[in-house]
Design a protein around this motif. Structure first.
Motif, PDB file in Angstrom:
ATOM      1  N   GLU A  96     -14.289 -26.134  -8.331  1.00 43.76           N
ATOM      2  CA  GLU A  96     -13.464 -24.897  -8.910  1.00 43.76           C
ATOM      3  C   GLU A  96     -12.690 -24.482  -7.765  1.00 43.76           C
ATOM      4  O   GLU A  96     -12.562 -24.835  -6.625  1.00 43.76           O
ATOM      5  N   SER A 140      -8.793 -17.794 -23.875  1.00 44.08           N
ATOM      6  CA  SER A 140      -8.601 -18.606 -22.680  1.00 44.08           C
ATOM      7  C   SER A 140      -7.822 -19.913 -23.452  1.00 44.08           C
ATOM      8  O   SER A 140      -7.043 -20.632 -23.172  1.00 44.08           O
ATOM      9  N   ARG A 148      -8.739 -25.362 -16.465  1.00 44.70           N
ATOM     10  CA  ARG A 148      -8.838 -24.047 -15.722  1.00 44.70           C
ATOM     11  C   ARG A 148      -8.196 -23.901 -14.490  1.00 44.70           C
ATOM     12  O   ARG A 148      -7.274 -23.254 -13.898  1.00 44.70           O
ATOM     13  N   SER A 206     -16.706 -16.932 -14.137  1.00 47.44           N
ATOM     14  CA  SER A 206     -16.903 -17.724 -15.246  1.00 47.44           C
ATOM     15  C   SER A 206     -16.577 -16.788 -16.360  1.00 47.44           C
ATOM     16  O   SER A 206     -16.220 -15.701 -16.225  1.00 47.44           O
ATOM     17  N   ASN A 207     -16.513 -17.478 -17.558  1.00 45.64           N
ATOM     18  CA  ASN A 207     -16.297 -16.914 -18.694  1.00 45.64           C
ATOM     19  C   ASN A 207     -17.119 -15.526 -18.923  1.00 45.64           C
ATOM     20  O   ASN A 207     -16.866 -14.494 -19.286  1.00 45.64           O
ATOM     21  N   MET A 260      -9.814 -16.115 -13.700  1.00 46.50           N
ATOM     22  CA  MET A 260     -10.209 -17.273 -13.535  1.00 46.50           C
ATOM     23  C   MET A 260      -9.623 -17.615 -12.236  1.00 46.50           C
ATOM     24  O   MET A 260     -10.290 -18.543 -11.564  1.00 46.50           O
ATOM     25  N   ILE A 316     -16.222 -12.839 -16.359  1.00 48.22           N
ATOM     26  CA  ILE A 316     -14.541 -12.315 -17.027  1.00 48.22           C
ATOM     27  C   ILE A 316     -15.135 -11.354 -18.273  1.00 48.22           C
ATOM     28  O   ILE A 316     -14.519 -10.181 -18.399  1.00 48.22           O
TER      29      ILE A 316
END
Length: 214
Positions: free
Chosen positions: A127, A186, A204, A167-168, A162, A171
């Motif tokens: 990431e 997203s 992402r 992470s979702n 992001m 968020i």
């Protein structure tokens, strides 16, 4: 997870190494300059290299140059850059080439070791993790005609988070909305940025790269 720590100040790198060890991270070695860092990475093949941007002999961007060499020569090793000051142009220079597996944090942020450990784990998973201050500065620099201008304020908020490596679920917690709402927003921002679903790319990471380019 195995890491190496590079900082020209012995007290800083030793203190950081001790905190990481206490947090359960294996520190494979410490380096005081860029050349020593490159030798250490070649020898130890760590999961992540933690690198101060300004290192001897010139104390300019030697750490950044070393980071780029690590990314080229040892792609399995992720990199977390540390900086004493906000230097957004350095983030843009490196992240524009290879954003996956890269982090950029201000040194003041890693006083909370949990923040650094989280960043290490995220970059090790390929990431991209950016300091919130840096994200805010880069998001302000939108060029005329940038694809970012078509995003709603909520979509820009999500994209900024992001870029911080959230992470979702994180968020959703930050914005006090449901995770399903994050997923829907997203998907919409991916479409606006022209990022179609594909097993070969991480949308992402590509979205973050678009944000950096402005």
């Amino acid at each position: 997870m195995r890491v190496v720590v590079a900082d020209d100040m012995m007290l800083v790198r030793s203190g950081l190494a001790r905190l990481l060890s206490d947090a359960g991270i294996e520190v494979a070695g410490e380096a005081g300059d860029a050349d020593e860092l490159l030798r250490l990475v070649a020898l130890e093949e760590p999961d992540v290299a933690i690198v101060d941007i300004r290192m001897p002999p010139g104390h300019k961007d030697e750490g950044l140059v070393a980071a780029r060499q690590i990314r080229d020569r040892y792609p399995a090793t992720a990199v977390v850059l540390l900086s004493q000051h906000l230097e957004a142009r350095y983030a843009q220079r490196l992240l524009a080439d290879q954003p996956a597996g890269l982090g950029y944090l201000l040194k003041e942020r890693v006083s909370d070791i949990a923040v650094l450990v989280d960043a290490l784990r995220r970059v090790a998973e390929r990431e991209c993790v950016l300091d919130p201050t840096i994200v805010a500065r880069l998001m302000e620099r939108r060029r005329p005609g940038s694809p970012l201008t078509g995003l709603t304020p909520r979509e820009r908020e999500i994209l900024a988070l992001m870029a911080e490596g959230r992470s979702n679920s994180a968020i959703a917690a930050e914005l006090a909305i449901s995770e399903r709402t994050v997923e829907a927003a997203s998907a919409q921002l991916f479409r606006k940025l022209g990022l179609e679903p594909s097993v070969d790319v991480n949308r992402r990471v590509l979205a973050v790269l678009t944000a950096l380019r402005g």
